[in-house]
Design a protein around this motif. Structure first.
Motif, short mmCIF file in Angstrom:
data_model
loop_
_atom_site.label_atom_id
_atom_site.label_comp_id
_atom_site.label_asym_id
_atom_site.label_seq_id
_atom_site.Cartn_x
_atom_site.Cartn_y
_atom_site.Cartn_z
N ASN A 487 34.90 -92.98 -6.03
CA ASN A 487 33.72 -92.14 -5.96
C ASN A 487 34.09 -90.73 -6.42
O ASN A 487 34.87 -90.04 -5.77
N SER A 488 33.51 -90.31 -7.54
CA SER A 488 33.87 -89.01 -8.11
C SER A 488 32.97 -87.88 -7.62
O SER A 488 33.14 -86.73 -8.04
N ALA A 489 31.99 -88.18 -6.77
CA ALA A 489 31.10 -87.14 -6.27
C ALA A 489 31.84 -86.15 -5.39
O ALA A 489 32.70 -86.54 -4.59
N LEU A 490 31.52 -84.89 -5.55
CA LEU A 490 32.08 -83.83 -4.72
C LEU A 490 30.97 -83.27 -3.85
O LEU A 490 29.89 -82.95 -4.34
N ILE A 491 31.24 -83.13 -2.57
CA ILE A 491 30.19 -82.78 -1.62
C ILE A 491 29.59 -81.40 -1.90
O ILE A 491 28.46 -81.12 -1.54
N TYR A 492 30.35 -80.56 -2.60
CA TYR A 492 29.88 -79.20 -2.87
C TYR A 492 29.33 -79.01 -4.28
O TYR A 492 28.84 -77.93 -4.64
N GLU A 493 29.38 -80.02 -5.14
CA GLU A 493 29.20 -79.83 -6.57
C GLU A 493 27.81 -79.32 -6.97
O GLU A 493 27.68 -78.53 -7.91
N LEU A 494 26.75 -79.76 -6.31
CA LEU A 494 25.41 -79.32 -6.73
C LEU A 494 25.19 -77.83 -6.47
O LEU A 494 24.43 -77.18 -7.19
N ALA A 495 25.87 -77.30 -5.46
CA ALA A 495 25.79 -75.86 -5.21
C ALA A 495 26.45 -75.08 -6.34
O ALA A 495 26.05 -73.96 -6.67
N VAL A 496 27.48 -75.68 -6.97
CA VAL A 496 28.16 -75.06 -8.12
C VAL A 496 27.35 -75.27 -9.39
O VAL A 496 27.13 -74.33 -10.18
N LEU A 497 26.89 -76.50 -9.62
CA LEU A 497 26.15 -76.82 -10.84
C LEU A 497 24.83 -76.07 -10.94
O LEU A 497 24.32 -75.83 -12.03
N LYS A 498 24.28 -75.70 -9.79
CA LYS A 498 23.00 -74.99 -9.74
C LYS A 498 22.96 -73.79 -10.69
O LYS A 498 22.01 -73.62 -11.46
N GLN A 499 24.01 -72.97 -10.66
CA GLN A 499 24.00 -71.74 -11.47
C GLN A 499 24.06 -72.03 -12.96
O GLN A 499 23.62 -71.20 -13.77
N TYR A 500 24.58 -73.21 -13.35
CA TYR A 500 24.64 -73.59 -14.75
C TYR A 500 23.37 -74.31 -15.21
O TYR A 500 22.95 -74.17 -16.35
N ALA A 501 22.80 -75.09 -14.30
CA ALA A 501 21.64 -75.91 -14.67
C ALA A 501 20.34 -75.12 -14.70
O ALA A 501 19.48 -75.36 -15.56
N GLU A 502 20.17 -74.20 -13.77
CA GLU A 502 18.89 -73.49 -13.67
C GLU A 502 18.51 -72.74 -14.95
O GLU A 502 17.37 -72.88 -15.43
N PRO A 503 19.40 -71.97 -15.57
CA PRO A 503 18.99 -71.25 -16.78
C PRO A 503 18.53 -72.15 -17.91
O PRO A 503 17.54 -71.84 -18.60
N ILE A 504 19.21 -73.29 -18.12
CA ILE A 504 18.82 -74.16 -19.23
C ILE A 504 17.54 -74.94 -18.90
O ILE A 504 16.78 -75.29 -19.80
N LEU A 505 17.30 -75.19 -17.62
CA LEU A 505 16.06 -75.86 -17.23
C LEU A 505 14.87 -74.91 -17.32
O LEU A 505 13.77 -75.30 -17.74
N PHE A 506 15.08 -73.64 -16.95
CA PHE A 506 14.01 -72.65 -17.08
C PHE A 506 13.63 -72.42 -18.54
O PHE A 506 12.54 -71.93 -18.84
N GLY A 507 14.54 -72.79 -19.45
CA GLY A 507 14.26 -72.63 -20.87
C GLY A 507 13.33 -73.67 -21.46
O GLY A 507 12.97 -73.60 -22.64
N ILE A 508 12.93 -74.66 -20.67
CA ILE A 508 12.02 -75.71 -21.16
C ILE A 508 10.58 -75.24 -20.99
O ILE A 508 10.15 -74.91 -19.88
N ASN A 509 9.83 -75.21 -22.08
CA ASN A 509 8.45 -74.73 -22.06
C ASN A 509 7.49 -75.74 -21.47
O ASN A 509 7.76 -76.94 -21.44
N GLU A 510 6.32 -75.26 -21.04
CA GLU A 510 5.33 -76.11 -20.38
C GLU A 510 4.80 -77.20 -21.30
O GLU A 510 4.37 -78.25 -20.82
N ASP A 511 4.78 -76.97 -22.61
CA ASP A 511 4.26 -77.98 -23.53
C ASP A 511 5.32 -79.00 -23.95
O ASP A 511 5.05 -79.91 -24.74
N ASP A 512 6.52 -78.88 -23.40
CA ASP A 512 7.61 -79.82 -23.70
C ASP A 512 7.43 -81.08 -22.86
O ASP A 512 7.13 -81.00 -21.67
#
Length: 553
Positions: A487-512
């Motif tokens: 099992n490669s899941a890390l119990i803390y990983e989503l708290a770390v990934l959050k700062q990387y994922a949010e900016p690129i997700l916010f970049g998706i427009n409403e018509d996408d």
């Protein structure tokens, strides 16, 4: 009488003003093969309980649709939990936990003054069917978040109480099912009448809520125990209990108290210990020459292979990496999907004959020139990569079909050691809301693709459905054949990934087309308190996705 006009399947329909989509869906149901459970209003998902708007384009979503199926699962869990409380009695129950998915079902436990038996579960199932027949509505209402915390404290749903301590929005949606109240992340059905297909089984001190699949949403497949997967998930759950972190609220507590660096070290140590145990198991079997590693997308296979190789060296073995991808057939010989695109995931995309010829030659002590696949030209190349196996040499082979014996049909079974790796997160949002392992891997992949390939989050989301289809067909059916699961899941990983994922997700427009999925993931990440990545060890599996890894990944 005032009316609203809807465009449904290219046809204009008029209904009395004030009609809900649920009422309209009953009129439209004969036109759909499967049960209607949600609605798309001008391309936006809505619950059927919403009032129909005028001059909108409407498409009804059934239980065969991914979003519809998730809604079915959520409604079923709430109906199950309500029924357990009714049959057992709230005073006897400390906690009802839906711990993780397992095949076509969910594994759950009941803590308190109660023994989970098949007799009890049959009584619960009978009550659930009565709720289905009565067709009770799921009533949604909104209250202040502080009120929600108090409410769930009174209900002894302490995971939810802790979760809402970190909720930034002032309001929370609560669902009421015939007097039973709960919170769920995502859309819910309009009523219990649609929740017709399920079975309950006693399993390992808990229970299995067995449900249909998206492919056959009106048929519940028989429950087939998956002992290796179950035990791997159970270990992950025990890890969480050992660390005192079973839910997002507990993780946020650790972060808020400034103890996240220690948690990272402990979690990484637990993983390294497991990798060392796998290496020791291999080292004790000197007839093993081929370590076959397979797992779904973004499981961290590459970093795991490197870390396993280091551990193998501590036992005097000499590991050598082999990528099955280097045995791709030339691009022009690659099989095609129905839409004319290349199918790189099927076994026929691999030159199985050459792979077996080379591996058997190595096993027999011969010197072999190994290929390298040039992904730019779509050709297999030979660049003088010669290999010969000595008595301590061992090949670490990574590829999507690693557990499928059709890939390595000529190799003796005793020469192969199979490892299945996946990110099987045991951390849950709360008692009744799970974190999907697919979601966790999608977030990993979005972050990595944006960093290493310049791929937009929208593109990664768009192709995820086909990736998942390939996993269902070529990986998951073979997972129980593995000698070991990691099992490669890390119990803390989503708290770390959050700062990387949010900016690129916010970049998706409403018509996408990917906007709604991006919005859902952003809402999910909002549960987590973010963590700076500077304390993540350089050899951590999560470094494969966020960068700055010790390994070349």
């Amino acid at each position: 009488m005032e009316t609203v006009t809807l465009m449904v399947k290219g046809t204009k329909k008029e209904y009395p003003k004030g009609s809900t989509y649920f009422e309209i869906s009953k009129d439209m149901q004969p036109k759909y093969e499967n049960d209607i459970i949600l609605v798309l209003e001008n391309g936006r998902l809505r619950e059927l309980s919403n009032e129909a708007k005028d001059n909108v384009k409407v498409e009804f979503i059934t239980t065969a649709h991914p979003d519809g199926f998730k809604t079915y699962c959520r409604g079923m869990i709430m109906m199950l939990v309500k029924s357990i409380y009714h049959i057992v009695g709230q005073e006897k129950i400390e906690k009802v936990s839906m711990e993780h998915s397992l095949g076509a079902g969910f594994y759950g436990t009941i803590q308190g003054d109660v023994a989970v038996t098949q007799k009890l579960l049959d009584e619960v199932a009978d009550w659930m069917r009565k709720l289905v027949e009565a067709d009770y509505p799921f009533k949604k209402y909104t209250i202040h978040t502080s009120q929600a915390r108090k409410k769930f404290h009174d209900y002894r749903m302490y995971d939810k109480e802790k979760l809402f301590r970190y909720r930034r929005t002032s309001a929370t949606n609560i669902y009421n099912l015939d007097g039973f109240e709960d919170y769920y992340f995502g859309y819910m059905p309009a009523s219990t009448g649609v929740l017709k297909y399920f079975q309950l089984y006693e399993h390992e001190g808990g229970f299995i809520l067995q449900l249909p699949t998206k492919k056959n949403p009106k048929e519940v497949p028989p429950f087939v125990p998956m002992e290796k997967l179950f035990q791997t998930l159970r270990v992950a759950t025990e890890w969480g209990k050992t660390l005192g972190i079973e839910n997002v609220g507990s993780l946020n507590d650790v972060i808020a108290e400034g103890d996240i660096s220690d948690l990272m070290l402990v979690q990484e140590a637990l993983q390294e210990k497991k990798i060392g145990e796998i290496a020791e198991q291999i080292a004790k079997q000197r007839d093993k020459k081929f370590i076959m590693i397979a797992g779904p997308s973004s499981s961290g296979k590459t970093t795991f292979s490197h870390r396993l190789s280091i551990q193998l060296r501590t036992f005097g073995l000499k590991p050598h990496p082999i990528a099955v991808d280097d045995y791709f057939v030339n691009r022009e010989d690659t099989p095609l999907n129905e839409d004319g695109t290349y199918n790189f995931e099927c076994l026929e995309a691999i030159d199985v004959e050459q792979f077996n010829k080379d591996m058997m030659a190595l096993l027999n002590g011969e010197t072999v020139e190994l290929p390298t696949f040039n992904f730019k030209t779509g050709k297999r190349e030979y660049k003088g990569r010669y290999k010969k196996l000595g008595k301590d040499d061992i090949l670490v082979i990574e590829g999507i079909h690693g557990l499928n014996d059709k890939l390595s049909y000529s190799l003796p079974s005793k020469s192969k050691f199979k490892i299945y790796i996946s990110a099987l997160t045991a951390l849950n949002v709360d008692e009744h809301n799970q974190i999907s392992t697919s979601d966790a891997r999608l977030i990993r992949r979005m972050v990595r693709d944006a960093r290493t390939r310049g791929t937009s989050a929208s593109s990664t989301i768009a192709m995820w459905k086909s990736v998942r289809a390939g996993e269902e067909k070529y990986i998951f059916p073979f997972q129980e054949s593995a000698d070991v699961m990691f099992n490669s899941a890390l119990i803390y990983e989503l708290a770390v990934l959050k700062q990387y994922a949010e900016p690129i997700l916010f970049g998706i427009n409403e018509d996408d087309p990917s906007y709604m999925e991006a919005k859902r993931i952003l809402k999910f990440l909002d549960y987590f308190v973010g963590v700076n990545s500077e304390d993540v060890p350089k050899n951590s599996i999560i470094r494969e996705f966020i960068g700055n890894s010790y390994f070349h990944v």
